[in-house]
Scaffold this motif. Structure first.
Motif, PDB file in Angstrom:
ATOM      1  N   GLU A 192      71.751  13.591 -25.637  1.00  0.00           N
ATOM      2  CA  GLU A 192      71.114  14.101 -24.423  1.00  0.00           C
ATOM      3  C   GLU A 192      71.373  15.595 -24.217  1.00  0.00           C
ATOM      4  OE1 GLU A 192      72.140  11.584 -21.137  1.00  0.00           O
ATOM      5  OE2 GLU A 192      71.263   9.791 -22.082  1.00  0.00           O
ATOM      6  N   ARG A 193      72.236  16.173 -25.047  1.00  0.00           N
ATOM      7  CA  ARG A 193      72.467  17.619 -25.011  1.00  0.00           C
ATOM      8  C   ARG A 193      71.459  18.372 -25.872  1.00  0.00           C
ATOM      9  NH1 ARG A 193      78.497  16.423 -26.507  1.00  0.00           N
ATOM     10  NH2 ARG A 193      79.447  16.038 -24.469  1.00  0.00           N
ATOM     11  N   ALA A 194      70.441  17.702 -26.356  1.00  0.00           N
ATOM     12  CA  ALA A 194      69.534  18.297 -27.338  1.00  0.00           C
ATOM     13  C   ALA A 194      68.981  19.638 -26.892  1.00  0.00           C
ATOM     14  CB  ALA A 194      68.396  17.324 -27.646  1.00  0.00           C
ATOM     15  N   LYS A 195      68.545  19.743 -25.657  1.00  0.00           N
ATOM     16  CA  LYS A 195      67.932  20.999 -25.202  1.00  0.00           C
ATOM     17  C   LYS A 195      68.944  22.136 -25.189  1.00  0.00           C
ATOM     18  CE  LYS A 195      65.162  23.198 -21.620  1.00  0.00           C
ATOM     19  NZ  LYS A 195      65.959  24.435 -21.710  1.00  0.00           N
ATOM     20  N   SER A 196      70.137  21.881 -24.661  1.00  0.00           N
ATOM     21  CA  SER A 196      71.129  22.951 -24.604  1.00  0.00           C
ATOM     22  C   SER A 196      71.568  23.364 -26.002  1.00  0.00           C
ATOM     23  CB  SER A 196      72.340  22.525 -23.762  1.00  0.00           C
ATOM     24  OG  SER A 196      73.023  21.447 -24.364  1.00  0.00           O
ATOM     25  N   ILE A 197      71.614  22.407 -26.932  1.00  0.00           N
ATOM     26  CA  ILE A 197      71.960  22.724 -28.312  1.00  0.00           C
ATOM     27  C   ILE A 197      70.874  23.595 -28.933  1.00  0.00           C
ATOM     28  CG2 ILE A 197      72.275  21.753 -30.621  1.00  0.00           C
ATOM     29  CD1 ILE A 197      74.682  21.372 -28.754  1.00  0.00           C
ATOM     30  N   ALA A 198      69.617  23.223 -28.724  1.00  0.00           N
ATOM     31  CA  ALA A 198      68.503  24.005 -29.271  1.00  0.00           C
ATOM     32  C   ALA A 198      68.461  25.397 -28.654  1.00  0.00           C
ATOM     33  CB  ALA A 198      67.189  23.271 -29.046  1.00  0.00           C
ATOM     34  N   ASP A 199      68.726  25.487 -27.361  1.00  0.00           N
ATOM     35  CA  ASP A 199      68.764  26.801 -26.697  1.00  0.00           C
ATOM     36  C   ASP A 199      69.838  27.688 -27.317  1.00  0.00           C
ATOM     37  OD1 ASP A 199      66.708  26.165 -24.966  1.00  0.00           O
ATOM     38  OD2 ASP A 199      68.031  25.600 -23.304  1.00  0.00           O
ATOM     39  N   ASP A 200      71.007  27.110 -27.552  1.00  0.00           N
ATOM     40  CA  ASP A 200      72.110  27.868 -28.130  1.00  0.00           C
ATOM     41  C   ASP A 200      71.765  28.339 -29.541  1.00  0.00           C
ATOM     42  OD1 ASP A 200      75.007  28.727 -28.121  1.00  0.00           O
ATOM     43  OD2 ASP A 200      75.074  27.308 -29.789  1.00  0.00           O
ATOM     44  N   LEU A 201      71.171  27.464 -30.342  1.00  0.00           N
ATOM     45  CA  LEU A 201      70.779  27.836 -31.700  1.00  0.00           C
ATOM     46  C   LEU A 201      69.780  28.983 -31.688  1.00  0.00           C
ATOM     47  CD1 LEU A 201      70.350  24.290 -33.322  1.00  0.00           C
ATOM     48  CD2 LEU A 201      72.151  25.940 -33.824  1.00  0.00           C
ATOM     49  N   SER A 202      68.864  28.918 -30.750  1.00  0.00           N
ATOM     50  CA  SER A 202      67.843  29.960 -30.656  1.00  0.00           C
ATOM     51  C   SER A 202      68.449  31.288 -30.201  1.00  0.00           C
ATOM     52  CB  SER A 202      66.746  29.520 -29.695  1.00  0.00           C
ATOM     53  OG  SER A 202      65.754  30.509 -29.590  1.00  0.00           O
ATOM     54  N   VAL A 251      63.323  20.723 -33.020  1.00  0.00           N
ATOM     55  CA  VAL A 251      64.710  20.274 -33.134  1.00  0.00           C
ATOM     56  C   VAL A 251      65.040  19.253 -32.053  1.00  0.00           C
ATOM     57  CG1 VAL A 251      67.122  21.010 -32.916  1.00  0.00           C
ATOM     58  CG2 VAL A 251      65.544  22.332 -34.308  1.00  0.00           C
ATOM     59  N   ILE A 252      64.596  19.519 -30.830  1.00  0.00           N
ATOM     60  CA  ILE A 252      64.829  18.572 -29.733  1.00  0.00           C
ATOM     61  C   ILE A 252      64.207  17.219 -30.073  1.00  0.00           C
ATOM     62  CG2 ILE A 252      64.292  18.056 -27.322  1.00  0.00           C
ATOM     63  CD1 ILE A 252      64.443  21.119 -26.828  1.00  0.00           C
ATOM     64  N   ASN A 253      62.989  17.237 -30.589  1.00  0.00           N
ATOM     65  CA  ASN A 253      62.311  15.986 -30.949  1.00  0.00           C
ATOM     66  C   ASN A 253      63.019  15.278 -32.101  1.00  0.00           C
ATOM     67  OD1 ASN A 253      60.362  16.359 -28.976  1.00  0.00           O
ATOM     68  ND2 ASN A 253      58.922  17.381 -30.358  1.00  0.00           N
ATOM     69  N   GLN A 254      63.547  16.063 -33.052  1.00  0.00           N
ATOM     70  CA  GLN A 254      64.297  15.464 -34.160  1.00  0.00           C
ATOM     71  C   GLN A 254      65.528  14.720 -33.643  1.00  0.00           C
ATOM     72  OE1 GLN A 254      65.352  18.366 -37.108  1.00  0.00           O
ATOM     73  NE2 GLN A 254      63.227  19.019 -37.435  1.00  0.00           N
TER      74      GLN A 254
END
Length: 205
Positions: A87-97, A110-113
């Motif tokens: 459920e942290r997918a969005k924050s993880i993707a934001d950080d990667l970006s 990435v979020i969808n993956q």
């Protein structure tokens, strides 16, 4: 301490100094280093329940089948796996970006993956939670060794008993317990290990 010496010097400690202490600051330092462990998609599936209050250690000892080292150790850390880490997918993707690992236009992919891999797959959620928690647990023990503390990884406890007595949220599952503190025993002989040849196969069976 040199890494090889930390690895070679670590032992599973069964006898702790009953009056031994570990400061909250040292516990937090050890856990901070443990959180540098790797995890799938950097989801960081770990959580740490630290039990150092003497009365609470007695409760934990009871659900650990009466093992005295749980009470004698300065603290016991129940390493938990988080079933909802995806459920942290969005924050993880934001950080990667933000850090240049991921182009902005690929964030949604990435979020969808992540959601596709874990969202409706309870087996994958549990397996990854255990894997992530176990990686963090090993790091934790090496850091503790480097700081002069003994540790012992344990699965000899009742997970549901821990859940009940310590009011664990449903999304956190006990992976293992680690007792930690000043050790009585020092320089014990290394227990036997299988040889590299016995445990290694190159390029297939």
């Amino acid at each position: 301490m040199e890494l090889n010496k930390i690895i070679e010097g670590r032992r599973s400690v069964n006898d702790f100094e009953p009056n031994g202490e570990i400061s909250k600051q040292d516990i937090e330092t050890i856990i901070e280093k443990a959180t540098l462990s790797p995890s799938s998609y950097n989801l960081q599936h770990w959580h740490f329940l630290v039990v150092h209050d003497p009365d609470r250690k007695k409760v934990l000892k009871e659900v650990a089948y009466g093992q005295q080292k749980v009470e004698d150790a300065a603290a016991a850390i129940v390493v938990l796996g988080n079933l909802q880490a995806h459920e942290r997918a969005k924050s993880i993707a934001d950080d990667l970006s933000e850090k240049g690992y991921l182009p902005e236009e690929y964030k949604e992919n990435v979020i969808n993956q992540i959601q596709g891999l874990y969202g409706n797959n309870e087996t994958m959620q549990r397996d990854e939670a255990i894997r992530g928690a176990s990686l963090a647990a090993m790091t934790l023990m090496y850091v503790a060794q480097d700081m002069g503390y003994g540790t012992c990884p344990m699965i000899g406890f009742d997970p549901e008993g821990v859940r009940k007595e310590f009011n664990l949220p449903a999304h956190l599952i006990p992976a293992m317990m680690i007792t930690i503190g000043p050790a009585k025993e020092e320089n014990n002989p290394r227990k036997s290990r299988l040889s590299v040849n016995e445990v290694t196969t190159f390029n297939g069976f």
